[in-house]
Write an enzyme that holds these catalytic residues in place. Structure first.
Site, PDB file in Angstrom:
ATOM      1  N   ASP A  40       0.644  -1.445   0.105  1.00  0.00           N
ATOM      2  CA  ASP A  40      -0.070  -0.069  -0.085  1.00  0.00           C
ATOM      3  C   ASP A  40       0.869   1.507   0.052  1.00  0.00           C
ATOM      4  O   ASP A  40       0.657   2.145   0.777  1.00  0.00           O
ATOM      5  CB  ASP A  40      -1.156   0.078   1.324  1.00  0.00           C
ATOM      6  CG  ASP A  40      -1.621  -1.174   1.457  1.00  0.00           C
ATOM      7  OD1 ASP A  40      -2.150  -1.844   0.398  1.00  0.00           O
ATOM      8  OD2 ASP A  40      -1.923  -1.673   2.574  1.00  0.00           O
ATOM      9  N   GLU A 216     -11.023   1.359  -3.476  1.00  0.00           N
ATOM     10  CA  GLU A 216     -10.431   1.746  -2.231  1.00  0.00           C
ATOM     11  C   GLU A 216      -9.208   2.443  -2.750  1.00  0.00           C
ATOM     12  O   GLU A 216      -8.760   2.728  -3.852  1.00  0.00           O
ATOM     13  CB  GLU A 216     -10.059   0.620  -1.457  1.00  0.00           C
ATOM     14  CG  GLU A 216      -9.084  -0.471  -2.337  1.00  0.00           C
ATOM     15  CD  GLU A 216      -9.133  -2.037  -1.290  1.00  0.00           C
ATOM     16  OE1 GLU A 216      -9.872  -2.009  -0.444  1.00  0.00           O
ATOM     17  OE2 GLU A 216      -8.155  -2.641  -1.615  1.00  0.00           O
TER      18      GLU A 216
END
Length: 539
Positions: A40, A216
């Protein structure tokens, strides 16, 4: 029982790792740029701080949390600091249950001399409809090279994950976040006071994506009179991808790009898979780049011991047009990289540096060494009196099999220190002096993925096979997995007793580890205790 370690880890072979080698044209580099568990990613370029690039990645239950890396040339990355380095910053991290809980998906941004990071502390074992599952927060610092400079969190009320900050042209601050499917699937935003966490105005639904699972990882970029919204879809498995939409108004509506996805390796035979969760930025020349997560798994997606790593890919973003990101490979040819310059500032070592740790008196544990949730500091002492160049570990009642934070929150903590596996092939060894005085006392090494996926080799005090009343030292290999794990128990050779024992983990090919042991002063007596397949830790 005070086990003492002299620890060293040596990279013996490299495969598509973060490399310091560049071509003469300075336009070829190797992925991943942040090898090992660095999922991420979020990166920025900050001209005001000596023209430096900064990246932050997720840390889940690892401590210290949210590692921040710095680079001057996009090729050499140094651990600058950790945004979460004090247990009191996130005390509830000690209470999270399950291996997938913890600190998720930070976004790093810079504004008016201050660095900001937004992230989410996730309690992944909570029921889906429990709003307390997500604790979103902001930390800030004026010195990203100092862990102690990062503030205590400012919490804000958003039920969702992957929050990101954006400043509009009028100076107003907004956050974007991904709302879970069970509430109202999609990307939302609101104006926020970054000093108090207070939201003003309703949550506005910006975009629900292209129809893929799990929209997301949102980021908004202002360019050429447009607001561009980039998001990940497809989950973090093989279908993972990055998509983009844009609008003339910050609140939308956002129109999807007909060329989506702008980044994916789905449905290919590429070695790098699960590519997505991207962040886009420019360098000093105005050239565009993107970082994203990826796994070195191939389409089989069965063996990827480094987990989700950070890759870099060049981008093209024409005026008034859409960003286009290059497909991710191990060796990338890009537009001109910044001039080669190894960054000197930072608390930690360069990515890819050999690990030879001798625990010099007066030093602390290296900053790239990690714990599973916050440690008890008293359990770790570098070069204690009479033991220079050694690390003394005080034993804990807890072991690696404690699944949740309520267990690992025992007052004595979990005595565990680790470092990321960054390379496909490596040798890691520890010289261990251990004098247990009770049955089942154990110290050793572990190939650790999560609390229910690890394989260990240790010295353990157990009853003798010949005399159940007598306790003798044994070598024990075994672990935990969803699959059956091989177990080996060997009474230690009596000639080894009373001396340091070297425990070694070696990744000797693409699919297997070996675990070995022998007296430190007699390397020719090393014995292989177990060979295990890497897939054992995943299925």
């Amino acid at each position: 029982m005070l086990p003492t370690y002299s620890m060293r880890a040596i990279v013996v072979a490299l495969l598509l790792c973060a490399s310091t080698a560049l071509s003469n044209s300075n336009s070829t580099y190797l992925n991943p740029i942040l090898p090992g568990f660095h999922p991420d990613p979020s990166c920025i370029f900050v001209p005001e701080v000596n023209h430096t690039f900064f990246c932050a990645t997720s840390s889940f239950s690892l401590f210290p949390g949210i590692p921040i890396y710095a680079s001057k040339d996009l090729a050499h990355w140094r651990l600058a600091s950790h945004a979460i380095s004090r247990p009191e910053q996130l005390p509830d991290l000690a209470l999270t249950n399950g291996s997938t809980s913890g600190v998720w998906a930070p976004t790093i941004r810079y504004r008016d001399g201050t660095f900001y990071i937004t992230s989410t502390l996730v309690f992944d074992d909570f029921r889906d409809n429990n709003a307390s599952r997500f604790d979103n927060f902001i930390v800030h610092s004026k010195d990203p090279f100092s862990s102690s400079s990062w503030s205590d969190p400012v919490h804000f009320p958003f039920v969702g994950i992957d929050t990101s900050l954006f400043w509009d042209e009028d100076g107003a601050t907004y956050f974007q976040g991904a709302s879970p499917t069970w509430i109202k699937k999609g990307i939302y935003h609101s104006k926020i006071d970054i000093h108090t966490g207070a939201l003003s105005g309703p949550l506005v639904n910006l975009w629900n994506g292209t129809g893929g699972n799990s929209p997301e990882g949102p980021h908004i970029y202002r360019k050429d009179g447009w607001y561009y919204l980039s998001i990940a879809e497809g989950g973090t498995g093989l279908p993972h991808e990055e998509n983009v939409a844009r609008s003339r108004s910050l609140d939308g509506p956002y129109g999807s790009y007909v060329g989506n996805p702008i980044l994916t390796n789905a449905n290919t035979s590429a070695y790098f898979q699960t590519v997505g969760h991207a962040d886009i930025f420019q360098d000093a020349k105005g050239q565009w780049w993107a970082v994203a997560l990826a796994t070195r798994s191939g389409p089989e997606y069965t063996v990827y011991p480094m987990g989700r790593e950070t890759i870099l890919t060049p981008a093209v973003w024409p005026e008034g047009g859409w960003p286009r990101l290059s497909r991710v490979k191990g060796e990338m040819t890009a537009h001109q990289l910044p001039p080669t310059e190894i960054i000197e500032r930072g608390e930690g070592q360069l990515i890819g540096e050999r690990d030879i740790v001798d625990f010099t008196p007066g030093t602390s544990l290296p900053t790239h060494f990690l714990h599973w949730r916050a440690p008890v500091p008293e359990n770790y002492e570098v070069s204690p009196p009479g033991h220079d160049h050694q690390l003394e570990l005080r034993s804990s009642m807890l072991n690696l099999t404690g699944y949740d934070g309520n267990t690992t929150n025992h007052h004595g903590g979990l005595t565990f220190v680790a470092r990321r596996q960054e390379d496909t092939l490596f040798t890691y060894s520890v010289d261990l002096e251990f004098s247990p005085d009770a049955e089942e006392q154990e110290a050793g090494v572990s190939i650790f993925l999560t609390q229910d996926h690890h394989y260990d080799l240790g010295l353990v005090l157990l009853p003798s096979a010949n005399d159940s009343e007598a306790l003798t030292m044994h070598l024990r290999a075994g672990g935990m997995s969803l699959r059956s794990t091989p177990e080996t128990l060997i009474a230690m050779n009596s000639t080894w007793l009373g001396q340091a024992i070297t425990l070694e983990i070696k990744a000797f090919n693409f699919t297997h580890y070996s675990l070995s042991a022998g007296p430190t002063q007699h390397a020719h007596l090393m014995q292989t205790i177990a060979n295990i397949g890497r897939s054992l830790l995943y299925h």
